[in-house]
Design an enzyme around this catalytic site. Structure first.
Site, PDB file in Angstrom:
ATOM      1  N   ASP A  74       0.863  -1.172   0.000  1.00 49.24           N
ATOM      2  CA  ASP A  74       0.000   0.000   0.000  1.00 49.24           C
ATOM      3  C   ASP A  74       0.907   1.231   0.000  1.00 49.24           C
ATOM      4  O   ASP A  74       2.112   1.157   0.220  1.00 49.24           O
ATOM      5  CB  ASP A  74      -0.950  -0.037   1.207  1.00 49.24           C
TER       6      ASP A  74
HETATM    7  C1  BGC Z   1      -5.032   3.258   0.097  1.00 48.32           C
HETATM    8  C2  BGC Z   1      -5.162   2.248  -1.014  1.00 48.32           C
HETATM    9  C3  BGC Z   1      -4.908   2.919  -2.327  1.00 48.32           C
HETATM   10  C4  BGC Z   1      -3.550   3.563  -2.272  1.00 48.32           C
HETATM   11  C5  BGC Z   1      -3.153   4.221  -3.558  1.00 48.32           C
HETATM   12  C6  BGC Z   1      -3.770   4.075   0.028  1.00 48.32           C
HETATM   13  O1  BGC Z   1      -3.792   5.119   0.922  1.00 48.32           O
HETATM   14  O2  BGC Z   1      -5.089   2.573   1.332  1.00 48.32           O
HETATM   15  O3  BGC Z   1      -6.425   1.664  -1.004  1.00 48.32           O
HETATM   16  O4  BGC Z   1      -5.006   1.994  -3.369  1.00 48.32           O
HETATM   17  O5  BGC Z   1      -3.550   4.555  -1.268  1.00 48.32           O
HETATM   18  O6  BGC Z   1      -3.994   5.273  -3.803  1.00 48.32           O
END
Ligand code: BGC
Length: 697
Positions: A247
């Protein structure tokens, strides 16, 4: 030197040869370079912190060899780039119980992703809804693991049909928001494997090609460097051969994450990059780890980039095209859940000539949270607009809802009142600390830069009930003596105690996307019969849900949650999982079940006993013999949406693999089928049995 870029139409042998050639040619630095995203922070600042303003490089790619990187875009409710189609949020689509529709939505997203220069999608979120306060509940499908797996796989494989790699997220046990960067989720073997992981496995077994690790810790270790999850379970036990990426930003903390099974750090090499090269050179990370990670990245990337495309071209005109907007409307119509109705719905134009529409949310473009899943649709039809368009000029009355006397007076002048209540991105959504922005709008930073929040926003809900001013508005509307229909906009369960009796009908629309207002008008006026079913349990009291602490640094996810918990404790929910009313009525008869190999094949006849065309969600639960403790008394194991004309009967077939009825033996870490009498139950919801038949396994 461009010959390393995969060509469309390559055979598996050619792909393998290309992967081997890259691995033989690339230096250690180049290989490690493929193991992270790059350029995100700079791009983000250049774009004035507007999230999704361009594709994000998310691993892979060696310039010297002409090898392209992976380009990532977000978005459970649509493509978080450009001006894409905004579908109803994932929880709404969970309420459709319609994997075929979800697959078509996936295909539409796949097309829009390709048309905007990306090939890695973060749209498939299947974290289990353990508690309705979870701020990102709207990004997942609900509380039931089986249903989550089926819906997530449908979306992921739809996206992949257009040769976009879908990643299933967030692996694993990520169902708290505010504490997501620090919380340590403690879980035992059975709970992990029976409750929190099967839906991920289902998606991967169906072909979803990539995994995004979660921010939180599980049993003491961050998920992005958790060997047990990423290697023992994912690769060892499940045989997953694709790549895992982290993530965003805080997804991995030590270079050993690579050895634990994380292949890509996103979106920048904070922990991998030079530190990982140094770890290999100093001998703390084996060079083999790097080759294995690159092999997984390249094989997946080449398989997708080497496949033939269904469309000859992916032009910009396909983004938010008419067909996709129509699909968003179909999803909004099929997702609304009619919780209560005393016959006030559907409205007829003869009886409802003047409609009062109250509530601040009625005129708001409220498609969900403003974090990473935000979609900037070309248009959003609000509830008010939808009703105004449907009824024509002058037929809809509005009031200043802060003035309750005025609201009551306006309600009195109308034939019926609709009150739109619920939440916005302020009360629930992705939690963005004040110093990080994912492009949230309307909240200027201290330095005045557009899009950067000055304060933390979103996060877990602090309350499961409606705000006091909204309850007061419902009461004012009811005091008019006119029928009151309450429309709930929210990502998960809202407690209705205290005001429910004031409403003649209650419809939960969730965040219903760019065509939500159109769908609402059609549903209220009976052009469509409501057919959504609750993908979670609505309790009478907040205490009936599992323990939740949004600031926890450690939390124990016990075995019980959702409908299984209510049933085990003998607690009556307000609205059970699977509940949803219709303008028609359905009769069931002739349930049959037989064992065919290792599958149970069931059939049941369903008849529309009403006077309007409607869709029903047939739900099949399996009750276990009862000797294994703890264990849910019964679990959903098959469902099927079926459309029926008045008087029409259809025979619905439902199929269950006996392997999906096993429990996890904690001592041996094996899956075991409990022998004995299982009961197959056709039910209208988790608490409303209609028919059942026994089967000895
Ligand atoms: C979120 C993810 C997301 C990623 C990229 C993170 O903060 O938890 O779900 O895909 O950002 O945007």
């Amino acid at each position: 030197m461009t010959h390393f870029a995969p060509a469309r139409g390559s055979s598996p042998t050619e792909i393998q040869a290309a992967v081997d050639a890259v691995l033989a040619e690339a230096t250690l630095e180049e290989k490690v370079g493929m193991m992270s995203g790059r350029g995100f922070f700079q791009a983000f600042l250049e774009d004035d912190r507007v999230w999704g303003a361009r594709p994000y490089r998310a691993g892979g790619g060696i310039e010297r060899l002409g090898l392209p990187p992976l380009w990532f875009t977000d978005g459970p409710r649509g493509v978080a780039r450009g001006s894409s189609t905004c579908f109803p949020c994932t929880m709404a689509r969970g309420a459709t119980f319609d994997p075929d529709l979800e697959h078509r939505i996936g295909q539409a997203m796949g097309v829009e992703i390709r048309a905007q220069g990306c090939d890695l999608s973060g749209a498939v979120c299947v974290n289990l809804l353990r508690h309705p306060a979870w701020g990102r509940a709207q990004e997942t499908y609900g509380e039931d693991s089986w249903h989550l797996g089926v819906m997530g796989a449908a979306l992921g494989t739809g996206i992949q049909a257009h040769n976009v790699v879908a990643t299933v997220k967030h692996f694993a046990l990520n169902s708290m928001e505010n504490a997501r960067f620090k919380v340590d989720v403690r879980v035992d073997e059975r709970t992990l494997h029976e409750i929190y992981l099967p839906h991920f496995k289902h998606c991967l077994d169906e072909g979803v090609a990539s995994v995004m690790s979660a921010y939180n810790k599980v049993n003491g270790e961050y998920c992005g460097q958790n060997r047990h999850l990423l290697t023992n379970v994912l690769r060892g036990e499940w045989g997953f051969s694709g790549f895992v990426h982290s993530d965003w930003v805080f997804g991995v903390h030590q270079p050993y994450g690579a050895a634990a099974g994380l292949d890509i750090e996103n979106p920048e090499p904070r922990v991998f990059g030079a530190k990982l090269v140094a770890a290999v050179e100093s001998g703390t990370v084996e060079p083999q780890v790097i080759d294995v990670a690159c092999q997984r990245i390249l094989s997946t990337q080449f398989r997708f980039a080497g496949a033939e495309d269904p469309l000859p071209e992916y032009g910009p005109e396909l983004v938010a095209c008419e067909a996709h907007v129509a699909l968003a409307l179909e999803a909004a119509e099929k997702s609304a859940v009619l919780l209560e109705n005393d016959g006030t719905l559907p409205f007829s134009r003869a009886r409802v000539a003047r409609l009062a529409v109250l509530g601040k949310l009625a005129a708001l473009e409220n498609t969900g949270d403003l974090g990473s899943s935000r979609v900037r649709a070309p248009h959003v039809i609000t509830p008010l607009q939808g009703l105004e368009r449907h009824m024509g000029e002058g037929a809809v009355l509005t009031a200043d809802e802060d003035d309750l006397d005025q609201a009551r007076a306006v309600a009195t002048q109308a034939d019926t009142v609709v009150v739109v209540v619920g939440y916005t991105a302020k009360e629930e959504g992705e939690y963005i600390p004040g110093d990080i922005s994912l492009g949230q709008e309307g909240d200027a930073a201290a330095d005045g830069r557009a899009g950067a929040p000055a304060e933390p926003r979103g996060g877990d809900r602090i309350d499961l009930t409606l705000p006091a001013d909204q309850i007061a508005l419902i009461e004012a509307a009811a005091a008019s003596g006119k029928p009151v229909v309450v429309v709930i906009v929210a990502g998960s369960a809202v407690l209705v105690e205290g005001w429910r009796e004031q409403a003649n009908a209650i419809l939960q629309t969730f965040y219903s996307g760019m065509e939500g207002g159109t769908a609402l008008a059609r549903l209220l006026f009976g052009e469509r019969s409501p057919s959504g079913r609750l993908p979670f349990t609505v309790a009478r009291r907040a205490e009936d849900y599992p323990f939740f602490d949004r600031d926890a640094t450690e939390i124990n996810y016990g075995y019980w949650h959702g409908y299984a918990k209510f049933e085990a404790e003998g607690v009556e929910p307000r609205y059970p999982f699977g509940h949803g009313l219709s303008y028609a009525g359905f009769g069931y008869r002739a349930l049959t079940a037989r064992l065919s190999g290792d599958r149970i094949e069931a059939t049941v006849a369903v008849r529309n006993e009403g006077t309007v065309a409607a869709e029903e969600v047939v739900q099949l639960y399996v009750e276990y013999p009862g000797g294994v403790k703890p264990r849910a008394a019964k679990q959903l194991r098959a469902f099927q949406r079926v459309g029926l004309l008045p008087g029409e009967t259809r025979i619905v077939r439902l199929s269950i693999a006996s392997d999906d009825l096993r429990y996890r033996d904690a001592a041996t870490r094996r899956w075991v089928l409990e022998r004995g009498e299982h009961r197959l139950i056709i039910a209208r919801s988790a608490t409303e049995e209609v028919l059942s038949v026994g089967m000895t396994l």
